[in-house]
Design a protein around this motif. Structure first.
Motif, PDB file in Angstrom:
ATOM      1  N   TRP A  86       0.872  -1.397  -0.116  1.00  0.00           N
ATOM      2  CA  TRP A  86       0.080   0.082  -0.080  1.00  0.00           C
ATOM      3  C   TRP A  86       0.830   1.375   0.195  1.00  0.00           C
ATOM      4  CZ3 TRP A  86      -4.525   1.681  -1.142  1.00  0.00           C
ATOM      5  CH2 TRP A  86      -5.121   2.862  -0.575  1.00  0.00           C
ATOM      6  N   GLU A  87       1.854   1.462   0.948  1.00  0.00           N
ATOM      7  CA  GLU A  87       2.787   2.533   0.865  1.00  0.00           C
ATOM      8  C   GLU A  87       3.459   2.796  -0.457  1.00  0.00           C
ATOM      9  OE1 GLU A  87       2.853   5.058   3.178  1.00  0.00           O
ATOM     10  OE2 GLU A  87       1.192   3.869   3.982  1.00  0.00           O
ATOM     11  N   ARG A  88       3.870   1.518  -1.070  1.00  0.00           N
ATOM     12  CA  ARG A  88       4.852   1.483  -1.934  1.00  0.00           C
ATOM     13  C   ARG A  88       3.933   2.312  -3.111  1.00  0.00           C
ATOM     14  NH1 ARG A  88       6.051  -2.726  -6.443  1.00  0.00           N
ATOM     15  NH2 ARG A  88       7.001  -1.426  -8.062  1.00  0.00           N
ATOM     16  N   GLY A  89       2.651   1.616  -3.401  1.00  0.00           N
ATOM     17  CA  GLY A  89       1.606   2.156  -4.502  1.00  0.00           C
ATOM     18  C   GLY A  89       1.438   3.689  -4.334  1.00  0.00           C
ATOM     19  N   ARG A  90       1.176   4.098  -3.007  1.00  0.00           N
ATOM     20  CA  ARG A  90       0.970   5.603  -2.564  1.00  0.00           C
ATOM     21  C   ARG A  90       2.186   6.488  -2.845  1.00  0.00           C
ATOM     22  NH1 ARG A  90      -2.928   7.200   1.528  1.00  0.00           N
ATOM     23  NH2 ARG A  90      -1.224   8.607   2.370  1.00  0.00           N
ATOM     24  N   ARG A 145      -6.953   6.285 -11.702  1.00  0.00           N
ATOM     25  CA  ARG A 145      -6.980   4.906 -11.799  1.00  0.00           C
ATOM     26  C   ARG A 145      -6.136   4.521 -12.985  1.00  0.00           C
ATOM     27  NH1 ARG A 145     -13.382   5.410 -11.059  1.00  0.00           N
ATOM     28  NH2 ARG A 145     -13.473   4.408  -9.006  1.00  0.00           N
ATOM     29  N   ARG A 146      -6.081   5.382 -14.017  1.00  0.00           N
ATOM     30  CA  ARG A 146      -5.172   5.026 -15.143  1.00  0.00           C
ATOM     31  C   ARG A 146      -3.808   5.079 -14.630  1.00  0.00           C
ATOM     32  NH1 ARG A 146      -2.070   8.269 -17.579  1.00  0.00           N
ATOM     33  NH2 ARG A 146      -3.339  10.082 -16.733  1.00  0.00           N
ATOM     34  N   ARG A 147      -3.492   5.748 -13.880  1.00  0.00           N
ATOM     35  CA  ARG A 147      -1.979   5.898 -13.478  1.00  0.00           C
ATOM     36  C   ARG A 147      -1.516   4.761 -12.530  1.00  0.00           C
ATOM     37  NH1 ARG A 147      -0.771  10.456 -10.166  1.00  0.00           N
ATOM     38  NH2 ARG A 147      -3.185  10.651  -9.855  1.00  0.00           N
ATOM     39  N   ARG A 148      -2.537   4.248 -11.567  1.00  0.00           N
ATOM     40  CA  ARG A 148      -2.165   3.284 -10.876  1.00  0.00           C
ATOM     41  C   ARG A 148      -2.168   1.950 -11.671  1.00  0.00           C
ATOM     42  NH1 ARG A 148      -5.868   4.292  -5.457  1.00  0.00           N
ATOM     43  NH2 ARG A 148      -4.314   5.679  -4.297  1.00  0.00           N
ATOM     44  N   GLU A 149      -3.118   1.928 -12.636  1.00  0.00           N
ATOM     45  CA  GLU A 149      -2.852   0.647 -13.557  1.00  0.00           C
ATOM     46  C   GLU A 149      -1.532   0.568 -14.201  1.00  0.00           C
ATOM     47  OE1 GLU A 149      -6.338   0.736 -16.095  1.00  0.00           O
ATOM     48  OE2 GLU A 149      -7.965   0.378 -14.315  1.00  0.00           O
ATOM     49  N   GLU A 150      -1.165   1.681 -14.805  1.00  0.00           N
ATOM     50  CA  GLU A 150       0.221   1.807 -15.643  1.00  0.00           C
ATOM     51  C   GLU A 150       1.198   1.298 -14.541  1.00  0.00           C
ATOM     52  OE1 GLU A 150       0.343   5.712 -17.367  1.00  0.00           O
ATOM     53  OE2 GLU A 150      -1.293   5.274 -18.917  1.00  0.00           O
ATOM     54  N   ASN A 151       1.102   1.912 -13.311  1.00  0.00           N
ATOM     55  CA  ASN A 151       2.261   1.507 -12.540  1.00  0.00           C
ATOM     56  C   ASN A 151       2.481   0.063 -11.838  1.00  0.00           C
ATOM     57  OD1 ASN A 151       2.879   1.728  -9.103  1.00  0.00           O
ATOM     58  ND2 ASN A 151       4.208   2.909 -10.382  1.00  0.00           N
ATOM     59  N   LEU A 152       1.153  -0.572 -12.037  1.00  0.00           N
ATOM     60  CA  LEU A 152       0.994  -1.751 -11.611  1.00  0.00           C
ATOM     61  C   LEU A 152       1.141  -2.961 -12.475  1.00  0.00           C
ATOM     62  CD1 LEU A 152       0.868  -3.542  -8.764  1.00  0.00           C
ATOM     63  CD2 LEU A 152      -1.769  -3.279  -8.887  1.00  0.00           C
ATOM     64  N   GLU A 153       0.570  -2.671 -13.690  1.00  0.00           N
ATOM     65  CA  GLU A 153       0.485  -3.483 -14.631  1.00  0.00           C
ATOM     66  C   GLU A 153       1.905  -4.479 -14.772  1.00  0.00           C
ATOM     67  OE1 GLU A 153      -1.063  -4.256 -19.106  1.00  0.00           O
ATOM     68  OE2 GLU A 153      -0.496  -2.213 -18.777  1.00  0.00           O
ATOM     69  N   PRO A 154       2.862  -3.785 -14.983  1.00  0.00           N
ATOM     70  CA  PRO A 154       4.117  -4.727 -15.236  1.00  0.00           C
ATOM     71  C   PRO A 154       4.449  -5.538 -13.963  1.00  0.00           C
ATOM     72  CG  PRO A 154       4.800  -2.339 -15.612  1.00  0.00           C
ATOM     73  CD  PRO A 154       3.264  -2.238 -14.956  1.00  0.00           C
ATOM     74  N   THR A 155       4.158  -5.605 -12.812  1.00  0.00           N
ATOM     75  CA  THR A 155       4.218  -6.299 -11.737  1.00  0.00           C
ATOM     76  C   THR A 155       3.377  -7.381 -11.727  1.00  0.00           C
ATOM     77  OG1 THR A 155       4.913  -4.441 -10.234  1.00  0.00           O
ATOM     78  CG2 THR A 155       4.341  -6.370  -9.131  1.00  0.00           C
ATOM     79  N   LEU A 156       2.154  -7.212 -12.245  1.00  0.00           N
ATOM     80  CA  LEU A 156       0.923  -8.157 -12.303  1.00  0.00           C
ATOM     81  C   LEU A 156       1.464  -8.742 -13.467  1.00  0.00           C
ATOM     82  CD1 LEU A 156      -2.072  -6.246 -11.431  1.00  0.00           C
ATOM     83  CD2 LEU A 156      -1.124  -7.828 -10.118  1.00  0.00           C
ATOM     84  N   MET A 157       1.876  -8.544 -14.626  1.00  0.00           N
ATOM     85  CA  MET A 157       2.168  -9.074 -15.866  1.00  0.00           C
ATOM     86  C   MET A 157       3.268 -10.219 -15.431  1.00  0.00           C
ATOM     87  SD  MET A 157      -0.142  -8.574 -17.479  1.00  0.00           S
ATOM     88  CE  MET A 157      -0.041  -9.789 -19.005  1.00  0.00           C
ATOM     89  N   ALA A 158       4.330  -9.738 -14.544  1.00  0.00           N
ATOM     90  CA  ALA A 158       5.293 -10.667 -14.146  1.00  0.00           C
ATOM     91  C   ALA A 158       5.044 -11.863 -13.539  1.00  0.00           C
ATOM     92  CB  ALA A 158       6.572  -9.847 -13.337  1.00  0.00           C
ATOM     93  N   MET A 159       3.742 -11.872 -12.944  1.00  0.00           N
ATOM     94  CA  MET A 159       3.338 -13.204 -12.218  1.00  0.00           C
ATOM     95  C   MET A 159       2.667 -13.959 -13.027  1.00  0.00           C
ATOM     96  SD  MET A 159       1.045 -11.190  -9.187  1.00  0.00           S
ATOM     97  CE  MET A 159       0.561 -12.765  -8.460  1.00  0.00           C
ATOM     98  N   PRO A 160       3.147 -15.308 -12.881  1.00  0.00           N
ATOM     99  CA  PRO A 160       2.532 -16.270 -13.510  1.00  0.00           C
ATOM    100  C   PRO A 160       0.990 -16.546 -13.529  1.00  0.00           C
ATOM    101  CG  PRO A 160       4.268 -17.182 -12.127  1.00  0.00           C
ATOM    102  CD  PRO A 160       4.121 -15.679 -11.794  1.00  0.00           C
ATOM    103  N   PRO A 161       0.339 -16.356 -14.761  1.00  0.00           N
ATOM    104  CA  PRO A 161      -0.921 -16.351 -15.047  1.00  0.00           C
ATOM    105  C   PRO A 161      -1.847 -16.956 -13.817  1.00  0.00           C
ATOM    106  CG  PRO A 161      -0.090 -16.693 -17.087  1.00  0.00           C
ATOM    107  CD  PRO A 161       1.030 -17.138 -16.148  1.00  0.00           C
TER     108      PRO A 161
END
Length: 140
Positions: A16-20, A102-118
């Motif tokens: 949470w803090e990292r995202g903030r 929401r767009r900025r948060r998605e752009e920030n988190l997407e690389p991390t989520l995509m690095a996870m196995p499906p």
């Protein structure tokens, strides 16, 4: 079990803090953001309903709404049901702010989520949905 709960809490706090830190919500505080999210999901509620939803006093909710109105994110309109009540609505500027955040948060988190196995990403999604439901059940 207690050890697992503690680890989950610490992990959520760190994430949470990292995202903030990575995606600022300025000029809106965390409390004001909760108001914006609530109105985005239930446009037109009154102060009393919003206060009950957020578990806050009418005076505190009114101050939060005053600040959001001063930013141009919220508008108070007379209720169609009662002349004594006001309905709370997001302005186009308020909706734009939420969409941009929401767009900025998605752009920030997407690389991390995509690095996870499906499979693990799907498990995370299901776990978070279950967590949200448990919060709803236990929140008063």
């Amino acid at each position: 079990m207690r050890e697992t709960v503690g680890e989950v809490i610490e992990l959520l706090e760190v994430l949470w803090e990292r995202g903030r830190e990575d995606v600022s919500t300025a000029p809106v505080s965390a409390s004001q953001l909760r108001v914006l999210y609530s109105l985005d999901h239930a446009e037109g509620m009154n102060l009393r309903t919003l206060g009950e939803l957020l578990g806050s006093t009418p005076s505190a909710i009114s101050r939060l709404c005053d600040r959001l109105q001063a930013l141009g994110f919220l508008d108070r309109q007379p209720s169609a049901v009662s002349r004594r009540e006001l309905e709370l609505h997001l302005t186009p500027q308020g909706k734009k702010y939420l969409n941009d955040l929401r767009r900025r948060r998605e752009e920030n988190l997407e690389p991390t989520l995509m690095a996870m196995p499906p499979k693990e990403r799907a498990a995370l999604f299901e776990g978070l949905k279950a967590f949200r439901e448990a919060v709803r059940k236990t929140a008063g």
